[in-house]
Design a protein around this motif. Structure first.
Motif, PDB file in Angstrom:
ATOM      1  N   HIS A   1       0.843  -1.196   0.000  1.00  0.00           N
ATOM      2  CA  HIS A   1       0.000   0.000   0.000  1.00  0.00           C
ATOM      3  C   HIS A   1       0.873   1.238   0.000  1.00  0.00           C
ATOM      4  N   TYR A   2       0.263   2.361  -0.342  1.00  0.00           N
ATOM      5  CA  TYR A   2       0.971   3.632  -0.198  1.00  0.00           C
ATOM      6  C   TYR A   2      -0.027   4.740   0.114  1.00  0.00           C
ATOM      7  N   LEU A   3       0.491   5.788   0.734  1.00  0.00           N
ATOM      8  CA  LEU A   3      -0.274   6.989   1.065  1.00  0.00           C
ATOM      9  C   LEU A   3       0.178   8.113   0.154  1.00  0.00           C
ATOM     10  N   MET A   4      -0.784   8.886  -0.346  1.00  0.00           N
ATOM     11  CA  MET A   4      -0.456   9.997  -1.234  1.00  0.00           C
ATOM     12  C   MET A   4      -1.336  11.195  -0.912  1.00  0.00           C
ATOM     13  N   SER A   5      -0.847  12.362  -1.297  1.00  0.00           N
ATOM     14  CA  SER A   5      -1.587  13.591  -1.063  1.00  0.00           C
ATOM     15  C   SER A   5      -2.788  13.679  -1.987  1.00  0.00           C
ATOM     16  N   ALA A   6      -3.804  14.393  -1.539  1.00  0.00           N
ATOM     17  CA  ALA A   6      -4.960  14.664  -2.379  1.00  0.00           C
ATOM     18  C   ALA A   6      -4.688  15.889  -3.235  1.00  0.00           C
ATOM     19  N   LEU A   7      -5.198  15.878  -4.455  1.00  0.00           N
ATOM     20  CA  LEU A   7      -5.059  17.014  -5.364  1.00  0.00           C
ATOM     21  C   LEU A   7      -6.439  17.544  -5.721  1.00  0.00           C
ATOM     22  N   PRO A   8      -6.537  18.823  -6.121  1.00  0.00           N
ATOM     23  CA  PRO A   8      -7.840  19.393  -6.482  1.00  0.00           C
ATOM     24  C   PRO A   8      -8.307  18.883  -7.836  1.00  0.00           C
ATOM     25  N   GLY A   9      -9.550  19.161  -8.150  1.00  0.00           N
ATOM     26  CA  GLY A   9     -10.094  18.764  -9.448  1.00  0.00           C
ATOM     27  C   GLY A   9     -11.291  17.859  -9.293  1.00  0.00           C
ATOM     28  N   GLU A  10     -11.965  17.649 -10.398  1.00  0.00           N
ATOM     29  CA  GLU A  10     -13.207  16.881 -10.406  1.00  0.00           C
ATOM     30  C   GLU A  10     -13.011  15.548 -11.112  1.00  0.00           C
ATOM     31  N   GLU A  11     -13.574  14.497 -10.538  1.00  0.00           N
ATOM     32  CA  GLU A  11     -13.609  13.206 -11.223  1.00  0.00           C
ATOM     33  C   GLU A  11     -14.729  13.251 -12.249  1.00  0.00           C
ATOM     34  N   VAL A  12     -14.390  12.941 -13.492  1.00  0.00           N
ATOM     35  CA  VAL A  12     -15.342  13.055 -14.594  1.00  0.00           C
ATOM     36  C   VAL A  12     -15.482  11.693 -15.256  1.00  0.00           C
ATOM     37  N   ALA A  13     -16.697  11.332 -15.604  1.00  0.00           N
ATOM     38  CA  ALA A  13     -16.951  10.031 -16.212  1.00  0.00           C
ATOM     39  C   ALA A  13     -16.207   9.884 -17.526  1.00  0.00           C
ATOM     40  N   TYR A  14     -15.745   8.684 -17.789  1.00  0.00           N
ATOM     41  CA  TYR A  14     -14.994   8.337 -18.996  1.00  0.00           C
ATOM     42  C   TYR A  14     -15.692   8.844 -20.258  1.00  0.00           C
ATOM     43  N   GLU A  15     -17.001   8.636 -20.330  1.00  0.00           N
ATOM     44  CA  GLU A  15     -17.760   8.953 -21.540  1.00  0.00           C
ATOM     45  C   GLU A  15     -18.010  10.446 -21.733  1.00  0.00           C
ATOM     46  N   ARG A  16     -17.723  11.261 -20.719  1.00  0.00           N
ATOM     47  CA  ARG A  16     -18.000  12.693 -20.852  1.00  0.00           C
ATOM     48  C   ARG A  16     -17.045  13.365 -21.835  1.00  0.00           C
ATOM     49  N   VAL A  17     -15.988  12.659 -22.240  1.00  0.00           N
ATOM     50  CA  VAL A  17     -15.043  13.246 -23.194  1.00  0.00           C
ATOM     51  C   VAL A  17     -15.753  13.683 -24.477  1.00  0.00           C
ATOM     52  N   GLY A  18     -16.830  12.987 -24.830  1.00  0.00           N
ATOM     53  CA  GLY A  18     -17.559  13.328 -26.038  1.00  0.00           C
ATOM     54  C   GLY A  18     -18.389  14.588 -25.907  1.00  0.00           C
ATOM     55  N   ARG A  19     -18.541  15.095 -24.685  1.00  0.00           N
ATOM     56  CA  ARG A  19     -19.421  16.244 -24.479  1.00  0.00           C
ATOM     57  C   ARG A  19     -18.704  17.453 -23.890  1.00  0.00           C
ATOM     58  N   LEU A  20     -17.397  17.388 -23.764  1.00  0.00           N
ATOM     59  CA  LEU A  20     -16.653  18.580 -23.386  1.00  0.00           C
ATOM     60  C   LEU A  20     -16.753  19.608 -24.519  1.00  0.00           C
ATOM     61  N   ALA A  21     -16.816  20.862 -24.156  1.00  0.00           N
ATOM     62  CA  ALA A  21     -16.791  21.910 -25.178  1.00  0.00           C
ATOM     63  C   ALA A  21     -15.481  21.848 -25.948  1.00  0.00           C
ATOM     64  N   ASP A  22     -15.495  22.310 -27.191  1.00  0.00           N
ATOM     65  CA  ASP A  22     -14.295  22.238 -28.026  1.00  0.00           C
ATOM     66  C   ASP A  22     -13.094  22.908 -27.368  1.00  0.00           C
ATOM     67  N   ASP A  23     -13.296  24.077 -26.773  1.00  0.00           N
ATOM     68  CA  ASP A  23     -12.153  24.779 -26.184  1.00  0.00           C
ATOM     69  C   ASP A  23     -11.629  24.041 -24.957  1.00  0.00           C
ATOM     70  N   ALA A  24     -12.516  23.423 -24.183  1.00  0.00           N
ATOM     71  CA  ALA A  24     -12.074  22.644 -23.029  1.00  0.00           C
ATOM     72  C   ALA A  24     -11.319  21.392 -23.476  1.00  0.00           C
ATOM     73  N   LEU A  25     -11.840  20.704 -24.492  1.00  0.00           N
ATOM     74  CA  LEU A  25     -11.156  19.524 -24.998  1.00  0.00           C
ATOM     75  C   LEU A  25      -9.808  19.897 -25.602  1.00  0.00           C
ATOM     76  N   GLU A  26      -9.748  21.018 -26.278  1.00  0.00           N
ATOM     77  CA  GLU A  26      -8.487  21.461 -26.878  1.00  0.00           C
ATOM     78  C   GLU A  26      -7.435  21.713 -25.795  1.00  0.00           C
TER      79      GLU A  26
END
Length: 354
Positions: free
Chosen positions: A103-128
């Motif tokens: 096992h290992y311990l690691m620090s938490a980082l900011p950000g949102e967990e996003v579903a795998y399939e949401r890649v198809g619905r990100l806005a063009d500028d966000a995906l870019e």
């Protein structure tokens, strides 16, 4: 292939021991199980004097290795030698008489967990932006001087019991190393084709088998082994879904030593969303992703950019086959599976007919 186990629950008393073994001054205040793959992962709030640390514990579900020790060392190397946003590894325990290991311990980082399939619905500028940052980080990853042959990345450093890993690239190695890339690639393709023969797309398996045989034989080297992330997808990132900023790259247990183009093509295919373009509101954005990734890659490693600049259909096809093999795991709107399957099949057919 090893049968994948289920994550095991870890009692609070054991979690307290894990925390205290890393630092006797730390006190566990809160623990919440996190749904991240088959390993046992917990979000922890740890008191450190007057401050509260937000940590994650990742532990093997059954005592087997599952690349958990290697993942911890890889993250330490990347943290020390790149700007790739990976969690800080604060303690690793490879083996213990009573605690769940490795096992290992690691620090938490900011950000949102996003579903795998949401890649198809990100806005063009966000995906870019996401693609450009992916290209930058892959260029840094591919520049880490850690491997000299092809295969699964592993660690060769000293065994740890509650210590931080050194973050030395020399501690990384390759298990069952291969010097010949086409030979190793065949060893990766053959099991995927075996799985494909049992998939919903099995009507394509015979043609794909012949196509891969010819394609691998025609690959043109030389081939330079680098650390490759390989396990691409939104599910292994923390992001700002509005802007596309990547705030964390997680889950490095599947790291392979591969040519840069192999790693690059997998990312282009998976972030381009082609496998979801059978949905009415999703488009194939491989061109947008490729251009942005190349821009990011060139900005960081202009001398290496030529190695990823030319699309390689063999690598794209393997990414496509893996999507077909795991199609049942895609979270699709009710009634859309036939249309998505038809689009993936047409995409595969276009490759076969080239």
């Amino acid at each position: 292939m090893d049968e994948v186990p289920e994550a095991r629950a870890i009692p609070d008393s054991t979690l307290r021991e894990v925390v205290e073994s890393a630092d006797p001054a730390w006190e566990l205040r809160e623990a919440t199980p996190a749904e991240r793959g088959f390993c046992s992962v917990y979000r922890l709030a740890v008191a450190d004097g007057d401050t509260t640390r937000r940590l994650y514990l990742k532990a093997s579900p059954d005592g087997r290795d599952w690349a958990v020790p290697t993942e911890a060392r890889i993250q330490a190397v990347l943290r020390a030698h790149t700007s790739i946003p990976v969690p800080e590894v604060v303690a690793v325990t490879d083996a213990h008489e009573t605690l769940p290991t490795p096992h290992y311990l690691m620090s938490a980082l900011p950000g949102e967990e996003v579903a795998y399939e949401r890649v198809g619905r990100l806005a063009d500028d966000a995906l870019e932006r996401l693609a450009r940052e992916t290209g930058q980080y892959l260029a840094e990853l591919h520049s880490v001087p850690a491997v000299e042959s092809f295969g699964h990345a592993r660690h060769s450093g000293p065994e740890l019991t509650g210590e931080r890993p050194a973050g030395d690239p020399a501690d990384l190695t390759v298990s069952e190393p291969h010097d010949d890339w086409p030979t190793y690639l065949r060893e990766r393709v053959d099991p995927e084709l075996d799985r494909h023969a049992d998939s919903r797309f099995s009507d394509l398996t015979p043609e794909l088998t012949r196509w891969f045989e010819a394609g691998i034989a025609s690959l043109d080297g030389p081939f330079d082994p680098v650390l490759g992330r390989n396990d691409h997808g939104l599910h292994n990132l923390l992001v700002d879904p509005e802007t596309g900023e990547i705030t964390a790259m997680l889950d490095w247990g599947y790291t392979l030593a591969v040519p840069p183009a192999y790693d690059f093509e997998f990312a282009v295919y998976l972030f381009g969303g082609a496998f979801l373009s059978g949905l009415a509101d999703v488009s194939d954005r491989r061109s947008l992703v490729r251009e942005a990734m190349l821009s990011g890659y060139r900005a960081v490693a202009p001398n290496r950019a030529e190695s990823v600049s030319t699309p390689e259909p063999v690598y794209e096809a393997l990414a496509m086959v893996r999507i077909m093999n795991d199609f049942e795991h895609l979270d699709l709107p009710d009634g859309t599976e036939p249309a998505v399957m038809d689009r993936i099949r047409a995409d595969a057919r276009a490759l076969l007919d080239r």
